[in-house]
Design an enzyme around this catalytic site. Structure first.
Site, PDB file in Angstrom:
ATOM      1  N   HIS A  96      -5.255  -9.496   1.713  1.00 36.95           N
ATOM      2  CA  HIS A  96      -4.187  -8.348   0.923  1.00 36.95           C
ATOM      3  C   HIS A  96      -4.957  -7.697   0.227  1.00 36.95           C
ATOM      4  O   HIS A  96      -5.493  -6.344  -0.227  1.00 36.95           O
ATOM      5  CB  HIS A  96      -3.338  -9.283  -0.394  1.00 36.95           C
ATOM      6  N   GLU A  97      -6.096  -8.647  -1.015  1.00 39.23           N
ATOM      7  CA  GLU A  97      -7.120  -7.802  -1.645  1.00 39.23           C
ATOM      8  C   GLU A  97      -8.223  -7.159  -0.755  1.00 39.23           C
ATOM      9  O   GLU A  97      -8.366  -5.552  -1.144  1.00 39.23           O
ATOM     10  CB  GLU A  97      -7.906  -8.628  -2.405  1.00 39.23           C
ATOM     11  N   HIS A 100      -7.132  -3.721  -0.032  1.00 35.24           N
ATOM     12  CA  HIS A 100      -7.565  -2.438  -1.001  1.00 35.24           C
ATOM     13  C   HIS A 100      -8.150  -1.949  -0.945  1.00 35.24           C
ATOM     14  O   HIS A 100      -8.883  -0.762  -1.186  1.00 35.24           O
ATOM     15  CB  HIS A 100      -6.950  -3.251  -2.701  1.00 35.24           C
ATOM     16  N   ASP A 160       0.016  -4.754   0.872  1.00 34.17           N
ATOM     17  CA  ASP A 160       0.681  -5.895   1.849  1.00 34.17           C
ATOM     18  C   ASP A 160       0.673  -5.790   3.382  1.00 34.17           C
ATOM     19  O   ASP A 160       0.959  -6.740   4.130  1.00 34.17           O
ATOM     20  CB  ASP A 160       1.956  -5.752   1.376  1.00 34.17           C
TER      21      ASP A 160
HETATM   22 ZN   LIG Z   1      -2.737  -6.041  -4.428  1.00 30.42          ZN
END
Ligand SMILES: [Zn+2]
Length: 379
Positions: A96-97, A100, A160
């Protein structure tokens, strides 16, 4: 307004400040583990042609949280590691990170907010800067004040979705993302939510949102990131000296140079194991192994199976036996079925199903017989 290269420059400066101000775990093994896992995931991350200098750091903080700075600098709290039931769940948070980073949410926000002019000032303010104003000892304050780290719901959904795809392409159960957030929510009901939840809204909808995207290519994903196609229902036949075998016709065959054995794999099923050697991630290996002992002994099959498994484990130190010693039949002959798990060259864990069968009249004997038959004495 920012180029990916500027993401890296800004992120690097912020990461230096973060590493200086956040408590480290002082556990080189943990950092090495996070780095290994993180790089595996990052190799499946669609970044276009951008090469990010990924770094993974453990933060000694029991709050369940993780964050990534632009350019690929990922910080993972001890609390996030401890809250994970398994590697897949930790991988989910990291995927998830990383998403980003790939989606460039950090600097995209700044661009949208038209804070470009003040950005460097904001960045050094948030992270203390070299003038050493604020001393941030707690990630909560770090995140709460972080212009870079507070994303919109749309950005969180995107992370996500991409993160779930990365997880799947890395060989993990894609549901691990939703499981981790569900567990987190259950554990923190009625208490103050951990930072990660306040940063990352609506955990209960993560399952429905993220799962339908799996197997579809992520936006902008390079083809190389995809898992191999599923095995075809149609079969081709392979004929070896001492056996015939059928394999899915969308797989390729790779016969051993020394005869007897053969591997079958789909496109993308054979990967570099990280040390320049080809390793099978998806597919089938048929192998002929000479074993010690008498083939006519009543326990010869068990004895031979044990030798095969020992050899496999010697070559694969993390290989573990999951289910052992079930009797099966292979073309009418007694065999033994064993299930193993091992580190996959594609990242994560793989499952291996091994069937052993005794072949006293194997290809070596046949070849040897042919050679014997060819002998002609000269007068
Ligand atoms: Zn996040």
């Amino acid at each position: 307004m920012f180029s990916p290269q500027q993401d890296v420059e800004l992120g690097k400066r912020a990461a230096l400040d973060a590493a200086r101000q956040l408590p480290g775990c002082n556990a080189p093994k943990v950092d090495a583990y996070l780095t290994q896992l993180g790089l595996c995931l990052a190799s499946k991350l669609p970044t276009g042609s951008v090469q990010y200098p990924f770094e993974f750091h453990c933060v000694n903080d029991k709050a369940i949280n993780a964050f990534a700075l632009p350019g690929g600098y990922v910080f993972i709290n001890r609390g996030a590691i401890e809250a994970s039931d398994n590697e897949g769940q930790l991988a989910a948070v990291m995927a998830h990170e990383l998403s980003h980073v790939a989606l460039r949410h950090g600097t995209n926000q700044v661009t949208k907010a038209q804070w470009a002019q003040g950005f460097l000032g904001i960045a050094s303010g948030v992270f203390g800067g070299s003038t050493g104003g604020t001393l941030l000892t707690e990630l909560g304050a770090f995140a709460a004040g972080g212009v870079l780290l507070r994303y919109s719901r749309t950005a969180e959904s995107q992370a996500d979705v991409m993160g779930t795809q990365v997880l799947y392409d890395s060989g993990y159960d894609p549901r691990a993302m939703a499981q981790f957030f569900e567990k987190l929510e259950a554990e923190t009901k009625g208490k103050n939510p951990p930072e990660f939840l306040s940063d990352h809204p609506n955990p209960e909808h993560r399952v429905e949102r993220a799962l339908p995207v799996v197997k579809k290519p992520a936006p902008g994903a390079p083809e190389a990131a995809a898992a191999p196609a599923l095995p075809s229902g149609d079969f081709a036949e392979y004929q070896a000296n001492s056996y015939n075998v059928k394999y899915p016709d969308n797989w390729k065959k790779y016969p051993d140079s020394n005869g007897g054995g053969v591997s079958f794999a789909p496109e993308g099923g054979i990967l570099d194991d990280g040390s320049g050697h080809a390793a099978l991630a998806y597919g089938l290996i048929v192998s002929v192994t000479p074993i010690q002992g008498n083939a006519s002994d009543s326990n010869a099959l068990e004895n031979g199976t044990r030798q095969v498994l020992q050899d496999l484990q010697k070559a694969n130190p993390n290989m573990k036996i999951q289910r052992q010693g079930e009797r099966v039949r292979l073309n009418g002959q007694p065999g033994v079925s064993t299930y193993l798990t091992n580190d996959s060259p594609a990242g994560g864990l793989e499952t291996d199903w091994v069937i052993t069968v005794l072949r006293p009249e194997g290809s070596y004997d046949k070849t040897f017989s042919s050679i014997l038959d060819s002998v002609r004495f000269k007068k």
